[in-house]
Motif scaffolding. Sequence first.
Motif, PDB file in Angstrom:
ATOM      1  N   ASP A 104       0.831  -1.215   0.000  1.00  0.00           N
ATOM      2  CA  ASP A 104       0.000   0.000   0.000  1.00  0.00           C
ATOM      3  C   ASP A 104       0.860   1.257   0.000  1.00  0.00           C
ATOM      4  O   ASP A 104       0.592   2.208  -0.740  1.00  0.00           O
ATOM      5  N   GLU A 105       1.901   1.267   0.816  1.00  0.00           N
ATOM      6  CA  GLU A 105       2.783   2.422   0.904  1.00  0.00           C
ATOM      7  C   GLU A 105       3.510   2.634  -0.421  1.00  0.00           C
ATOM      8  O   GLU A 105       3.631   3.764  -0.905  1.00  0.00           O
ATOM      9  N   LEU A 106       3.970   1.542  -1.057  1.00  0.00           N
ATOM     10  CA  LEU A 106       4.691   1.659  -2.318  1.00  0.00           C
ATOM     11  C   LEU A 106       3.768   2.136  -3.438  1.00  0.00           C
ATOM     12  O   LEU A 106       4.146   3.006  -4.229  1.00  0.00           O
ATOM     13  N   VAL A 107       2.558   1.618  -3.503  1.00  0.00           N
ATOM     14  CA  VAL A 107       1.610   2.054  -4.536  1.00  0.00           C
ATOM     15  C   VAL A 107       1.343   3.556  -4.385  1.00  0.00           C
ATOM     16  O   VAL A 107       1.295   4.293  -5.373  1.00  0.00           O
ATOM     17  N   ALA A 108       1.206   4.035  -3.154  1.00  0.00           N
ATOM     18  CA  ALA A 108       0.990   5.468  -2.924  1.00  0.00           C
ATOM     19  C   ALA A 108       2.183   6.284  -3.424  1.00  0.00           C
ATOM     20  O   ALA A 108       2.006   7.317  -4.082  1.00  0.00           O
ATOM     21  N   ARG A 109       3.399   5.824  -3.151  1.00  0.00           N
ATOM     22  CA  ARG A 109       4.596   6.544  -3.614  1.00  0.00           C
ATOM     23  C   ARG A 109       4.700   6.511  -5.127  1.00  0.00           C
ATOM     24  O   ARG A 109       5.037   7.510  -5.761  1.00  0.00           O
ATOM     25  N   LEU A 110       4.424   5.345  -5.729  1.00  0.00           N
ATOM     26  CA  LEU A 110       4.535   5.220  -7.185  1.00  0.00           C
ATOM     27  C   LEU A 110       3.473   6.039  -7.908  1.00  0.00           C
ATOM     28  O   LEU A 110       3.687   6.482  -9.035  1.00  0.00           O
ATOM     29  N   SER A 111       2.323   6.254  -7.276  1.00  0.00           N
ATOM     30  CA  SER A 111       1.279   7.074  -7.901  1.00  0.00           C
ATOM     31  C   SER A 111       1.783   8.501  -8.107  1.00  0.00           C
ATOM     32  O   SER A 111       1.353   9.185  -9.030  1.00  0.00           O
ATOM     33  N   LYS A 112       2.709   8.958  -7.280  1.00  0.00           N
ATOM     34  CA  LYS A 112       3.306  10.288  -7.461  1.00  0.00           C
ATOM     35  C   LYS A 112       4.205  10.331  -8.697  1.00  0.00           C
ATOM     36  O   LYS A 112       4.560  11.399  -9.165  1.00  0.00           O
TER      37      LYS A 112
END
Length: 159
Positions: A104-112
């Motif tokens: 979840d944390e990685l998907v949030a960062r990659l969305s940026k």
Amino acid sequence: MEKSKLLQMHNVGIVVESLDKTIDFFSEIGLKLEGRAMVEGEWAGRVTGLGNQSVEIAMMVTPDGHSRLELSRFLSPATVADHRTAPVNSLGYLRLMFTVDNIDELVARLSKHGAELVGEVVQYEDMYRLCYIRGTEGLLIGLAEQLGNKTATDILENS
């Protein structure tokens, strides 16, 4: 003559338009830039069958040092096809899959970095949380967060 044996898989190659954006994206996942160079000339074209070529490459490596991703940007000859947005059931290149510790944390960062979920993050039994994302340049990337001690290899060996 002794039969040749496989020693290791060295890398997977992906052709991209922007090395900088793609390096940033895969760095965000956790790969490290190992090096960047120009590969050009008739000798390189003899390997690829493209003739005289000029390609800028970047080699990225996983934290364990065992897997590499070679990113290539062709200056010449020009690219002739684009498979980046093909659906997951297309023939040929499918996706890269990475095991991560907090999906979840990685998907949030990659969305940026412009990444978008293809479907949704789903849980497979008590073993994994999984998703596919379209990353920079439309590349299809799989992410897997292992939940227990059982791995995909365990499943395949016992089936």
